[in-house]
Design an enzyme around this catalytic site. Structure first.
Site, PDB file in Angstrom:
ATOM      1  N   ASN A   1     118.803  49.005 -56.429  1.00 42.93           N
ATOM      2  CA  ASN A   1     118.419  50.404 -56.234  1.00 42.93           C
ATOM      3  C   ASN A   1     117.152  50.443 -55.397  1.00 42.93           C
ATOM      4  OD1 ASN A   1     118.370  53.280 -56.720  1.00 42.93           O
ATOM      5  ND2 ASN A   1     116.718  52.926 -58.183  1.00 42.93           N
TER       6      ASN A   1
ATOM      7  N   ARG B   1     132.143  62.600 -67.400  1.00 43.92           N
ATOM      8  CA  ARG B   1     131.323  61.518 -66.851  1.00 43.92           C
ATOM      9  C   ARG B   1     131.982  60.156 -67.081  1.00 43.92           C
ATOM     10  NH1 ARG B   1     127.141  58.503 -68.854  1.00 43.92           N
ATOM     11  NH2 ARG B   1     126.112  57.456 -67.121  1.00 43.92           N
TER      12      ARG B   1
ATOM     13  N   ILE C   1     123.786  58.443 -63.225  1.00 42.77           N
ATOM     14  CA  ILE C   1     123.444  57.246 -63.997  1.00 42.77           C
ATOM     15  C   ILE C   1     124.699  56.401 -64.191  1.00 42.77           C
ATOM     16  CG2 ILE C   1     122.592  56.451 -66.251  1.00 42.77           C
ATOM     17  CD1 ILE C   1     120.561  58.684 -66.101  1.00 42.77           C
ATOM     18  N   LEU C   2     124.567  55.116 -63.977  1.00 39.30           N
ATOM     19  CA  LEU C   2     125.728  54.238 -64.118  1.00 39.30           C
ATOM     20  C   LEU C   2     125.987  53.930 -65.595  1.00 39.30           C
ATOM     21  CD1 LEU C   2     125.180  51.610 -61.273  1.00 39.30           C
ATOM     22  CD2 LEU C   2     126.588  53.668 -61.227  1.00 39.30           C
TER      23      LEU C   2
ATOM     24  N   HIS D   1     113.791  52.713 -54.710  1.00 41.95           N
ATOM     25  CA  HIS D   1     113.021  53.797 -55.339  1.00 41.95           C
ATOM     26  C   HIS D   1     111.774  54.090 -54.481  1.00 41.95           C
ATOM     27  CE1 HIS D   1     111.750  56.396 -58.598  1.00 41.95           C
ATOM     28  NE2 HIS D   1     110.528  55.925 -58.389  1.00 41.95           N
TER      29      HIS D   1
ATOM     30  N   THR E   1     120.024  58.047 -45.157  1.00 39.32           N
ATOM     31  CA  THR E   1     119.257  57.319 -44.131  1.00 39.32           C
ATOM     32  C   THR E   1     119.135  55.834 -44.498  1.00 39.32           C
ATOM     33  OG1 THR E   1     117.092  57.818 -45.101  1.00 39.32           O
ATOM     34  CG2 THR E   1     117.934  59.372 -43.446  1.00 39.32           C
ATOM     35  N   ASN E   2     119.109  55.534 -45.789  1.00 42.12           N
ATOM     36  CA  ASN E   2     119.080  54.113 -46.184  1.00 42.12           C
ATOM     37  C   ASN E   2     120.416  53.438 -45.906  1.00 42.12           C
ATOM     38  OD1 ASN E   2     116.453  53.211 -47.479  1.00 42.12           O
ATOM     39  ND2 ASN E   2     116.773  55.217 -48.431  1.00 42.12           N
TER      40      ASN E   2
HETATM   41  C1  GRF Z   1     115.285  57.645 -50.937  1.00 44.02           C
HETATM   42  O1  GRF Z   1     113.971  58.105 -50.937  1.00 44.02           O
HETATM   43  C2  GRF Z   1     115.502  56.648 -52.057  1.00 44.02           C
HETATM   44  O2  GRF Z   1     114.366  55.881 -52.320  1.00 44.02           O
HETATM   45  C3  GRF Z   1     115.807  57.530 -53.218  1.00 44.02           C
HETATM   46  O3  GRF Z   1     116.586  58.583 -52.674  1.00 44.02           O
HETATM   47  C4  GRF Z   1     116.282  58.746 -51.290  1.00 44.02           C
HETATM   48  C5  GRF Z   1     117.556  58.648 -50.526  1.00 44.02           C
HETATM   49  O4  GRF Z   1     117.396  58.932 -49.175  1.00 44.02           O
HETATM   50  N1  GRF Z   1     116.434  56.793 -54.283  1.00 44.02           N
HETATM   51  P1  GRF Z   1     118.583  58.715 -48.161  1.00 44.02           P
HETATM   52  O5  GRF Z   1     119.798  59.475 -48.714  1.00 44.02           O
HETATM   53  O6  GRF Z   1     118.851  57.264 -48.041  1.00 44.02           O
HETATM   54  O7  GRF Z   1     118.112  59.324 -46.868  1.00 44.02           O
END
Ligand code: GRF
Length: 210
Positions: A107, A65, A92-93, A109, A13-14
């Protein structure tokens, strides 16, 4: 034009928020590549729907990895990526990537860092802990990535009220709505050259430096 790679593991969704900002002309950037470490991540379908190239770097393709991370860095370099956005990426990168892309990896969070962040705080656990602890506010943070989990310089944060009747699901929904505003804003600031790192803190500058 700023070239972005978005790394995902799930719903994306992001990623969608970034696509919408670009297509809505709010953000002058281009998503060149979406990379997932999960073959079935729904975000891959979102990318395809918008004709964005996708790559899968999963454990099946690269069991080691180290090999996976090497392939990832090569992809970023081959595509001449300027900014890497971790949008729900659950791997993890490597130090090599973090070094090569110093202050060029972001990132998102789902809490107000440093609360509910660091090792083990990912996915629903973040919201579950916030509810369990009874905090009255939570929120979202966009930060640069360094070698410490969730420890890099903070770019943007925004808070949301946690009501007594909230559960992890309703809190996650509220925070996600914030994330979808914050992430495109942070990328826009980066694209405009308005993020300056001073002693591990981010100064947002108003004017584009020449
Ligand atoms: C989000 O809550 C983000 O903050 C976290 O993982 C989730 C990812 O959601 N790191 P989406 O895949 O973007 O819907």
């Amino acid at each position: 034009m700023l070239k972005i790679a978005v790394l995902i593991s799930g719903g994306g969704t992001n990623l969608q928020a970034l696509i919408n900002a670009i297509e809505g002309k709010e953000l002058a950037a281009e998503i060149n590549l979406v990379i997932s470490n999960k073959r079935d991540a729904y975000g891959l379908i979102r990318a395809k729907n918008h004709r964005i190239s996708t790559e899968i770097l999963d454990i099946k393709k690269y069991p080691l990895r180290e090999e996976r991370q090497k392939a990832l860095l090569q992809l970023l370099l081959d595509h001449k990526i300027d900014l890497v956005v971790l949008a729900g990426y659950l791997d993890i990168l490597s130090e090599g990537i973090i070094k090569e892309y110093e202050n060029r990896i972001m990132n998102i969070h789902p809490s107000l860092i440093p609360s509910f962040s660091g090792k083990g705080f990912y996915g629903e656990r973040v919201h579950k802990e916030a509810i369990r602890r009874g905090v009255k506010i939570s929120g979202a943070t966009v930060h640069f990535v360094n070698e410490e989990t969730d420890g890099g310089p903070i770019i943007l944060q925004e808070a949301v009220a946690v009501e007594f009747c909230d559960d992890e699901e309703s809190l996650q929904k509220k925070v996600l709505a914030l994330e979808h505003k914050l992430l495109p804003r942070a990328v826009k600031l980066f694209a405009e050259g308005r993020l300056k790192i001073v002693d591990d803190r981010v100064e947002i500058i108003n004017e584009i430096e020449s």
